[in-house]
Write a protein that holds these residues in place. Structure first.
Motif, short mmCIF file in Angstrom:
data_model
loop_
_atom_site.label_atom_id
_atom_site.label_comp_id
_atom_site.label_asym_id
_atom_site.label_seq_id
_atom_site.Cartn_x
_atom_site.Cartn_y
_atom_site.Cartn_z
N THR A 208 0.82 -1.22 0.00
CA THR A 208 0.00 0.00 0.00
C THR A 208 0.85 1.27 0.00
O THR A 208 0.31 2.37 0.14
CB THR A 208 -0.92 0.00 1.23
OG1 THR A 208 -0.12 -0.09 2.42
CG2 THR A 208 -1.89 -1.18 1.18
N HIS A 209 2.17 1.11 -0.17
CA HIS A 209 3.08 2.26 -0.13
C HIS A 209 3.75 2.52 -1.48
O HIS A 209 4.70 3.30 -1.55
CB HIS A 209 4.14 2.02 0.94
CG HIS A 209 3.58 1.71 2.30
ND1 HIS A 209 3.16 2.69 3.17
CD2 HIS A 209 3.34 0.52 2.91
CE1 HIS A 209 2.69 2.12 4.28
NE2 HIS A 209 2.79 0.81 4.14
N GLY A 210 3.30 1.81 -2.53
CA GLY A 210 3.81 2.08 -3.87
C GLY A 210 4.90 1.14 -4.35
O GLY A 210 5.38 1.28 -5.48
N THR A 211 5.33 0.19 -3.53
CA THR A 211 6.37 -0.75 -3.95
C THR A 211 5.74 -1.93 -4.69
O THR A 211 4.75 -2.50 -4.22
CB THR A 211 7.16 -1.28 -2.74
OG1 THR A 211 7.76 -0.18 -2.05
CG2 THR A 211 8.24 -2.25 -3.17
N VAL A 212 6.34 -2.29 -5.82
CA VAL A 212 5.87 -3.43 -6.61
C VAL A 212 7.02 -4.40 -6.80
O VAL A 212 8.10 -4.00 -7.26
CB VAL A 212 5.33 -2.99 -7.98
CG1 VAL A 212 4.94 -4.21 -8.82
CG2 VAL A 212 4.13 -2.05 -7.82
N TRP A 213 6.80 -5.63 -6.43
CA TRP A 213 7.78 -6.69 -6.65
C TRP A 213 7.36 -7.55 -7.84
O TRP A 213 6.17 -7.81 -8.04
CB TRP A 213 7.85 -7.63 -5.45
CG TRP A 213 8.68 -7.15 -4.30
CD1 TRP A 213 9.34 -5.98 -4.16
CD2 TRP A 213 8.91 -7.89 -3.09
NE1 TRP A 213 10.00 -5.93 -2.96
CE2 TRP A 213 9.75 -7.09 -2.28
CE3 TRP A 213 8.52 -9.14 -2.61
CZ2 TRP A 213 10.18 -7.51 -1.03
CZ3 TRP A 213 8.94 -9.55 -1.37
CH2 TRP A 213 9.76 -8.75 -0.58
N THR A 214 8.33 -8.02 -8.61
CA THR A 214 8.11 -9.12 -9.56
C THR A 214 9.03 -10.25 -9.13
O THR A 214 10.24 -10.07 -9.02
CB THR A 214 8.42 -8.69 -11.01
OG1 THR A 214 9.78 -8.23 -11.11
CG2 THR A 214 7.48 -7.59 -11.46
N LEU A 215 8.42 -11.40 -8.87
CA LEU A 215 9.17 -12.55 -8.35
C LEU A 215 9.40 -13.58 -9.44
O LEU A 215 8.86 -14.69 -9.43
CB LEU A 215 8.42 -13.17 -7.16
CG LEU A 215 8.23 -12.26 -5.94
CD1 LEU A 215 7.40 -12.95 -4.88
CD2 LEU A 215 9.58 -11.84 -5.38
N GLY A 216 10.19 -13.20 -10.42
CA GLY A 216 10.60 -14.14 -11.45
C GLY A 216 9.46 -14.64 -12.32
O GLY A 216 8.39 -14.03 -12.40
N ALA A 250 4.81 -6.93 -16.42
CA ALA A 250 4.00 -7.31 -15.26
C ALA A 250 3.93 -6.17 -14.25
O ALA A 250 2.86 -5.89 -13.69
CB ALA A 250 4.58 -8.57 -14.62
N ALA A 251 5.06 -5.52 -14.00
CA ALA A 251 5.07 -4.39 -13.05
C ALA A 251 4.22 -3.24 -13.58
O ALA A 251 3.46 -2.62 -12.82
CB ALA A 251 6.50 -3.92 -12.81
N ILE A 257 -3.30 -0.43 -12.59
CA ILE A 257 -4.62 -0.59 -11.95
C ILE A 257 -4.56 -0.36 -10.44
O ILE A 257 -5.50 -0.69 -9.72
CB ILE A 257 -5.19 -2.00 -12.24
CG1 ILE A 257 -4.25 -3.10 -11.74
CG2 ILE A 257 -5.47 -2.17 -13.72
CD1 ILE A 257 -4.82 -4.50 -11.86
N GLY A 258 -3.45 0.20 -9.95
CA GLY A 258 -3.33 0.48 -8.52
C GLY A 258 -3.40 -0.79 -7.69
O GLY A 258 -4.10 -0.84 -6.68
N TYR A 259 -2.63 -1.77 -8.08
CA TYR A 259 -2.75 -3.10 -7.47
C TYR A 259 -2.15 -3.14 -6.07
O TYR A 259 -1.18 -2.42 -5.77
CB TYR A 259 -2.06 -4.14 -8.37
CG TYR A 259 -2.55 -5.54 -8.10
CD1 TYR A 259 -3.78 -5.96 -8.61
CD2 TYR A 259 -1.82 -6.43 -7.33
CE1 TYR A 259 -4.25 -7.23 -8.35
CE2 TYR A 259 -2.28 -7.71 -7.07
CZ TYR A 259 -3.50 -8.10 -7.59
OH TYR A 259 -3.98 -9.36 -7.33
N GLU A 260 -2.70 -4.03 -5.23
CA GLU A 260 -2.16 -4.32 -3.90
C GLU A 260 -2.29 -5.81 -3.64
O GLU A 260 -3.28 -6.43 -4.02
CB GLU A 260 -2.93 -3.55 -2.80
CG GLU A 260 -2.80 -2.04 -2.90
CD GLU A 260 -3.75 -1.34 -1.93
OE1 GLU A 260 -4.38 -2.03 -1.09
OE2 GLU A 260 -3.86 -0.10 -2.02
N GLY A 261 -1.29 -6.38 -2.98
CA GLY A 261 -1.33 -7.79 -2.62
C GLY A 261 -0.71 -8.68 -3.69
O GLY A 261 0.13 -8.23 -4.49
#
Length: 606
Positions: A208-216, A250-251, A257-261
């Motif tokens: 919810t703080h703007g960080t986006v991870w892509t896990l391979g 993906a990121a 779309i303002g994704y979370e989770g």
């Protein structure tokens, strides 16, 4: 802080979420239909709430009942798992409106991706590569083959491959009807069908703080009826530029779309190495364990922490090794993937990670998806992970309905899969060889025949009333006698196998199997010499079924009732026994001193 969580799901994923909650100190609430009243997920949660009825439409798909159950049990959060209502924005809103924490993305993000046609429009604006839709009314032969897809839902429903233009109108109607029945939305669209493409996906996480991870990446190309069967991470054989394109796309999709989770962005990768956006699943995926294994993360725990407002680290951990997952289904691939039902007497796959739904003794019914378990292996290299998974499945003790275990083992050992040359048509292309009857590589009896012989000998050794194994197996005689005979129906396949054996001066002898010698026979273990190779078979009886396992492989599950040894033709003149009783015309003994109705005539002749 989440203190009590309702799991709005069942079976494997519900047990998976309960396990993580237990580690985090979060109390759990299960829900169960009447058919699942004794299911493991209901037993393992701290509390459970009944949803009256059996059908999903009356139970797990009733959002109002699920919210009511959460409130009644004092839960303060809801985790939807996957399937059922996990991607329904209205359910997410209902959970939030009730003052509960929704462990998932915002309803607005779910709505944006709920329709594949709308999702493609958003992805186009975000610069994500995708295939252009085709107007069915303007399709030509040059556009073939085509893929008809439902705009909502997933799991292969509402999806049709069209190879002839004349068949397109009928397939459109069929897909539209199936989509409406499955998802309540009959919208469909048409796009090019990519022959020989791979299904590759990227796991994303956003806080919810703007960080986006892509896990391979994960490769999910081995599919039956557009449903995944074997998945692995990372996807093999992709060059660095393609991996970078997939991660960036993906990121960008998540940020658009303002994704979370937790979410998954899925792509088709052509044989030329080009990636095209397929869809985004706004939930945890079935195959998430392979990502967990190579990143050393608990993705369910990450979901819960993000729902509590915790930030992700700036960068995810570095991946290590290779992980492969196989989905074990109660189904018969050789019979059009027909689902199977019955009691799961035993499910034992030692040494590997097994995320299972049923436990030993549970019933596999008709109301839900036939997936029994996910079997996961991680190793330093892909080759080692694949080898360990195939070996572990082969040695598994699976006593219950017919499963796809043999197909999984053969697929993992197929040269194309070993060389990472698989695509989404792999199982359809190789189904006949993956389900063909097996024969020993040394030219001796087939595995099913050996298993049937082991079952017959164990059954004979299990007979009560005779102290010695020889006596239970029919007894030795100084003249030739009729062999003992029993028949078993092997599963999967349903092939009947008649086995015959007799006791001679040299010991037990298997008829019609010249390369097989019987070294030992007991009720639960049979030892055979097969063409000079000693093999031990463990035989387990569950009611009228016999399950045969061996260290070399789990060969088959012969099914009884087996045909008993045919009654011998009596010598009507005289039965040769010490009492010199005469044959009376019925299968009873009768002598001059009176009848002995408890002693059947053996029909032995000199």
């Amino acid at each position: 802080m989440i203190r009590s969580l309702l799991v709005a799901n069942r079976a494997e994923i519900a047990r998976r979420i309960v396990r993580t909650c237990r580690d985090l100190g979060i109390a759990t609430v299960a829900v169960h239909s009447d058919a699942d009243a004794g299911a493991p997920h209901a037993r393992e949660a701290d509390t459970a709430v009944r949803l009256p009825g059996d059908a999903p439409a009356d139970t797990y798909l009733r959002g109002d009942l699920l919210v009511k159950a959460a409130l009644a049990a004092g839960a303060d959060a809801v985790h939807p798992g996957y399937g059922f209502l996990s991607e329904h924005a209205d359910f997410a809103r209902a959970v939030r409106d009730a003052g509960l924490v929704w462990v998932g993305p915002p309803p607005e993000a779910m709505e944006a991706m709920a329709s594949k046609t709308r999702a493609k429009e958003i992805m186009r604006k975000a610069g994500v590569p995708l295939l252009d839709a085709i107007d069915p009314a303007e399709a030509t032969a040059d556009d073939l083959p085509l893929l008809v897809k439902a705009a909502a839902g997933g799991g292969g429903r509402g999806m049709r491959v069209v190879r002839e233009l004349d068949a397109l109108p009928a397939e459109l109607d069929s897909a539209r009807a199936e989509a409406a029945a499955a998802f309540g939305d009959g919208e469909i669209f048409v796009e090019p069908y990519m022959e020989g493409a791979r299904h590759v996906e990227v796991q994303v996480f956003a806080d919810t703080h703007g960080t986006v991870w892509t896990l391979g990446t994960r490769d999910c190309s081995l599919q039956r009826r557009h449903q995944k069967v074997i998945e692995e991470a990372p996807a093999p054989g992709l060059d660095e530029e393609l991996r970078r394109t997939l991660a960036e796309s993906a990121a960008n999709a998540a940020r658009a779309i303002g994704y979370e989770g937790a979410g998954t962005v899925e792509f088709l990768v052509s044989s030329a190495g080009r990636a095209y956006f397929l869809e985004m699943n706004t939930r945890l995926q079935v195959e998430h364990p392979v990502t967990e294994e190579i990143y050393g993360l608990d993705l369910v725990a990450l979901q819960l922490r993000i729902a509590e407002g915790e930030p992700l680290d700036a960068e995810p951990p570095a991946p290590r090794g290779h992980a492969v997952e196989a989905r074990l289904y109660a189904e018969d691939p050789a019979r059009d993937w027909r689902p199977q039902t019955g009691i799961m007497h035993r499910l034992d796959i030692p040494g590997l990670r097994v995320d299972s739904g049923p436990a030993d003794g549970d019933a596999i019914g008709v109301h839900y998806d036939p997936m029994l378990a996910k079997v996961i292996v991680v190793a330093p290299t892909r080759a080692e992970a694949v080898r360990r998974l195939a070996h572990g499945l082969e040695r598994a003790r699976i006593h219950g309905p017919v499963t796809n275990r043999e197909l999984l083992v053969r697929a993992l050992r197929h040269p194309e899969f070993a060389a990472a040359r698989m695509d989404t048509g792999f199982l359809e292309r190789h189904l006949a060889e993956l389900t063909a009857a097996a024969f020993d590589d040394d030219g001796a009896a087939s595995p099913a025949e050996l298993a049937a012989l082991a079952a017959a000998l164990a059954d004979a050794a299990r007979r009560p009333g005779t102290a010695t194994v020889a006596g239970r197996l029919g007894g030795w005689r100084n003249v030739p006698s009729q062999p003992q005979s029993r028949s078993y129906r092997a599963e999967p396949g349903g092939t009947e196998h008649e086995v015959r054996y007799r006791l001679t001066r040299e010991g037990l002898h298997a008829e019609d199997m010249p390369d097989v010698r019987v070294l030992g026979a007991a009720a639960e273990s049979v030892v055979l010499d097969v063409a000079g190779v000693r093999r031990t078979f463990e035989v387990t009886a569950h009611g009228d079924r016999r399950y045969v396992d061996t260290p070399r492989a789990a060969l088959c599950s012969p099914r009884c009732p087996a045909s008993p040894t045919p009654p011998p033709v009596p010598n009507r003149a005289r039965c040769w026994r010490p009492c010199r009783a005469r044959w009376s015309g019925s299968p009873r003994w009768r002598s001059g001193t009176g009848s002995r109705p408890d002693s059947p005539c053996c029909g032995w002749r000199p």
